[in-house]
Design a protein around this motif. Structure first.
Motif, mmCIF file in Angstrom:
data_model
loop_
_atom_site.group_PDB
_atom_site.id
_atom_site.type_symbol
_atom_site.label_atom_id
_atom_site.label_comp_id
_atom_site.label_asym_id
_atom_site.label_seq_id
_atom_site.Cartn_x
_atom_site.Cartn_y
_atom_site.Cartn_z
ATOM 1 N N GLU A 74 -2.895 4.717 8.858
ATOM 2 C CA GLU A 74 -2.180 3.875 7.901
ATOM 3 C C GLU A 74 -0.893 3.320 8.506
ATOM 4 N N THR A 130 3.828 -1.346 3.591
ATOM 5 C CA THR A 130 3.347 -0.013 3.232
ATOM 6 C C THR A 130 4.532 0.863 2.869
ATOM 7 N N SER A 164 -0.442 -0.814 9.446
ATOM 8 C CA SER A 164 0.490 -1.507 8.556
ATOM 9 C C SER A 164 1.445 -2.400 9.345
ATOM 10 N N TRP A 205 -1.661 -1.048 -3.833
ATOM 11 C CA TRP A 205 -2.937 -0.369 -3.599
ATOM 12 C C TRP A 205 -2.668 1.100 -3.332
ATOM 13 N N THR A 231 0.854 -1.186 0.000
ATOM 14 C CA THR A 231 0.000 0.000 0.000
ATOM 15 C C THR A 231 0.892 1.238 0.000
ATOM 16 N N ALA A 260 -1.921 -5.732 4.160
ATOM 17 C CA ALA A 260 -0.824 -5.395 3.243
ATOM 18 C C ALA A 260 0.481 -5.986 3.770
ATOM 19 N N ILE A 302 -7.557 -3.511 4.424
ATOM 20 C CA ILE A 302 -6.605 -3.161 3.365
ATOM 21 C C ILE A 302 -5.214 -2.931 3.936
ATOM 22 N N TYR A 303 -5.115 -2.138 5.010
ATOM 23 C CA TYR A 303 -3.791 -1.829 5.554
ATOM 24 C C TYR A 303 -3.258 -2.936 6.461
#
Length: 700
Positions: free
Chosen positions: A375, A302, A379, A271, A221, A299, A295-296
């Motif tokens: 984020e 990041t 992550s 992403w 990400t 991942a 999503i995070y």
């Protein structure tokens, strides 16, 4: 989910990106006709370097408009005007208002150094604001008779990344692999990919893929600052083209760089919010917001771009061709030489001293953005770009440079992000460490800014979602149900706004007044260190609820919230009259020597037995701290109410804390919070506290 709002700044329309000319026989072809007659004329350029030292008036200055600059970029491919446009896009959000008009005064100063130990550079000012410092590598045309010891070797010294990319990628891969043995880092396994990802198999031809929720793999990400709107983003009109034909546009440099990094580290998928969320579809935005936690958290890595103010700046200096501009090497030179420009940076720590440059910390605009905190916390692993450094961070260890030996040794400092991911969910578990971690997160989060006011709760909702599942508590409008009386003791650290002023409440509703999300400004979760469990008096929570805007995203935006408390409440003034408060600006009281804004009520208030009597160490400890502008008005007499949350005795000190309220019009038992207070005093007690009955109070 745009970031880094710049008031009055037009979006960066990158219709034309000037490139290095094929030949350098005539450096003047790199600039437009207006620049050839002005800043890059012989007289203009020599004026820029004539002073020998920088002063407030030195350099060359001229006035133009952003429209003329744009036209010069599009019609004449002017490198200088392109630099100005790119620089404008990277201006810090809190300074952007200074250049928000159409007309701008440009001033640039040139410092020339003739040895490799010191760098030649240009400083650029917009309307008197220093906005960029570029390092120059100088070259002479044949026949000028000037020798300048600024060669490729010097360029490598100024930009340590040059020809070292593969070393960083190798070490980054080693860091990622080492995480498999870390106590708090998640195991490596393929996961279902987000709704859309970018296929980075060929960085020159990235392609958008819709996964349909059935494709598994590893993905990266991107965490970055938008810096305003973006010309190239996924919309309902281009998504089919991006999927079918690929993303065949000039992407912002940061996204283009992230695609390269993803590929170099051996990952196929990336992403990026601007491309993986349909930006003109509210339905798709809400749907993807629901998935932000996954999503995070899922991942593999990041990519965090820490030091770029705009998506157009990029973060891999070696990938961007240098800007080419004319340069007059001597007063008598009839023809210009040419120079290459690289964006200058401040080198921190060891590297700074090694290069003989000033030792100052880098700007980190990503740490000023609300979304980036979430984020970072979610992550599992991050590779952090802060030129010239590349850092690595995971849930087990704090960030450290990957070019140093410490990343693989036992001397690394432990991180605390993993606390909210603890699997300890036994009902008897002491939850204090979770709430303490939340308070730390909240205080950090409150220092950051969002483009949209409505994002105040949304941008931290994923962290709350994770924490809620582990503490088995209910998260309501930014506070925790089990810890609610303590959580109500938040306060805003004044001053909140520019010119040391208080800020008004947001025009549009986003949270109840008893929630920190209802105001802007840096927060302190709790100031007193007393054990509230030992209080002799506590208010009692009767009801607390919030109405989410979207049922599918219950911890995000809300449309309404109420809190009902059984508490002791009385008018502030004994005679029931209205009053205004007295502000004490930056006064030092019991806060470890820090300047602390607080307010005092006039004589005749019901807390006077605490606030007017003297004690052996100076009397009053504490004060009223207003949440925002509301209640601080001096031109009216307001009817305030005092509601006590706790009261008790700590050794020889009596103490109370609570909220200052204003009654809602035509609603007898409904109030709005405007301030928090806490007082302590030796040998004093409120004369009405023991006899005052509990009343039901509803806060909105």
């Amino acid at each position: 989910m745009s970031r880094a709002f710049k008031p009055g700044i037009e979006k960066l329309i990158d219709q034309s990106t000037p490139t290095k000319p094929s030949g350098f026989n005539d450096p003047l072809i790199s600039v437009c006709s207006a620049c050839r007659a002005g800043p890059f004329s012989h007289e203009g350029f020599r004026q820029a370097i004539s002073s020998g030292r920088y002063t407030g008036s030195s350099g060359y200055r001229y006035t133009t408009t952003w429209q003329k600059i744009l036209q010069a970029v599009v019609n004449e491919a002017c490198n200088w005007c392109h630099i100005l446009r790119r620089t404008r896009a990277g201006v810090r959000a809190d300074k952007a208002l200074l250049i928000s008009g159409e007309t701008v005064e440009v001033r640039f100063q040139v410092s020339v150094k003739y040895t490799a130990q010191d760098s030649s550079h240009i400083k650029i000012y917009f309307n008197g604001l220093l906005v960029a410092r570029y390092t120059m590598v100088l070259y002479a045309n044949e026949g000028d008779g000037v020798t300048i010891d600024m060669s490729t070797a010097s360029a490598n010294l100024i930009w340590p990344w040059k020809n070292r990319d593969e070393i960083y990628y190798t070490k980054a891969s080693e860091c990622i692999q080492a995480c498999s043995d870390h106590e708090y880092c998640p195991s490596y396994e393929e996961v279902y990919l987000p709704t859309r990802v970018i296929d980075c198999s060929d960085p020159a031809k990235p392609c958008l893929i819709e996964t349909q929720g059935v494709i598994k793999g590893y993905y990266c990400t991107l965490s970055y600052v938008w810096g305003g709107d973006q010309l190239h983003k996924t919309t309902t009109s281009n998504i089919d083209t991006y999927i079918r034909e690929g993303i065949n546009v000039d992407l912002p440099q940061t996204i283009a760089d992230a695609i390269v990094v993803t590929n170099k580290l051996g990952f196929q998928y990336l992403w990026v919010d601007a491309l993986c969320i349909i930006q003109d579809s509210n339905e798709d935005k809400v749907k993807e917001l629901e998935s932000m936690t996954r999503i995070y958290c899922n991942a593999h890595l990041t990519i965090s771009v820490l030091s770029a103010y705009s998506a157009y700046e990029g973060f891999l200096p070696g990938r961007r061709a240098p800007d080419v501009l004319p340069f007059y090497l001597a007063d008598e030179a009839s023809t210009p030489g040419w120079m290459l420009l690289k964006c200058g940076v401040q080198f921190p720590g060891r590297l700074s001293r090694q290069l003989g440059l000033s030792n100052s910390s880098m700007h980190a605009p990503l740490r000023k953005r609300s979304w980036s905190l979430q984020e970072s916390i979610l992550s599992p692993r991050q590779i952090i770009f802060q030129p010239p450094d590349v850092l690595y961070k995971c849930r087990s260890f704090q960030a450290v440079g990957i070019d140093e030996d410490t990343w693989s040794t036992n001397t690394r400092k432990l991180a605390t992000d993993h606390i909210i991911f603890s699997e300890e969910t036994h009902p008897t578990l002491n939850k204090d460490k979770f709430y303490e971690q939340w308070q730390n997160i909240l205080e950090d989060y409150s220092k950051r800014k969002s483009t949209l006011s409505s994002d105040k709760l949304v941008a931290v909702a994923s962290v709350a979602e994770i924490l809620q599942s582990h503490v088995q508590d209910q998260y309501i409008a930014g506070l925790w149900r089990r810890n609610l009386l303590d959580d109500l003791l938040w306060e805003v650290i004044a001053p909140m706004g520019p010119d040391e002023t208080h800020l008004p409440r947001p025009i549009t509703y986003r949270a109840p007044t008893w929630s920190w999300a209802s105001v802007d400004g840096e927060l302190q979760a709790r100031r007193w260190q007393y054990d509230l469990a030992c209080a002799s008096y506590k208010a009692e929570i009767q009801m607390c609820k919030a109405t989410p805007k979207f049922i599918s995203h219950p911890l995000g935006e809300i449309t309404d919230a109420k809190l009902t408390i059984a508490a002791k409440i009385r008018p502030l003034m004994r005679d029931g009259r209205g009053c205004s408060f007295i502000e004490h600006v930056g006064t030092k009281i019991d806060t470890g020597g820090l300047k602390y804004w607080y307010w005092t009520a006039p004589a005749g208030n019901i807390l006077e037995t605490l606030s007017t009597k003297s004690s052996s160490d100076g009397g009053l400890k504490g004060g009223f701290v207003f949440d925002c502008l509301e209640g601080t008005e001096q031109d009216c007499q307001t009817n305030f109410y005092v509601m006590l949350l706790h009261a008790g005795k700590y050794y020889t000190h009596y103490w109370v804390d609570g909220l200052l309220l204003i009654q809602v019009d035509n609603m007898t038992d409904h109030y709005r919070r405007v301030a928090k207070f806490n007082f302590k005093h030796e040998y004093q007690w409120l004369d009405w506290l023991d006899t005052e009955p509990l009343k039901l109070v509803t806060l909105i």
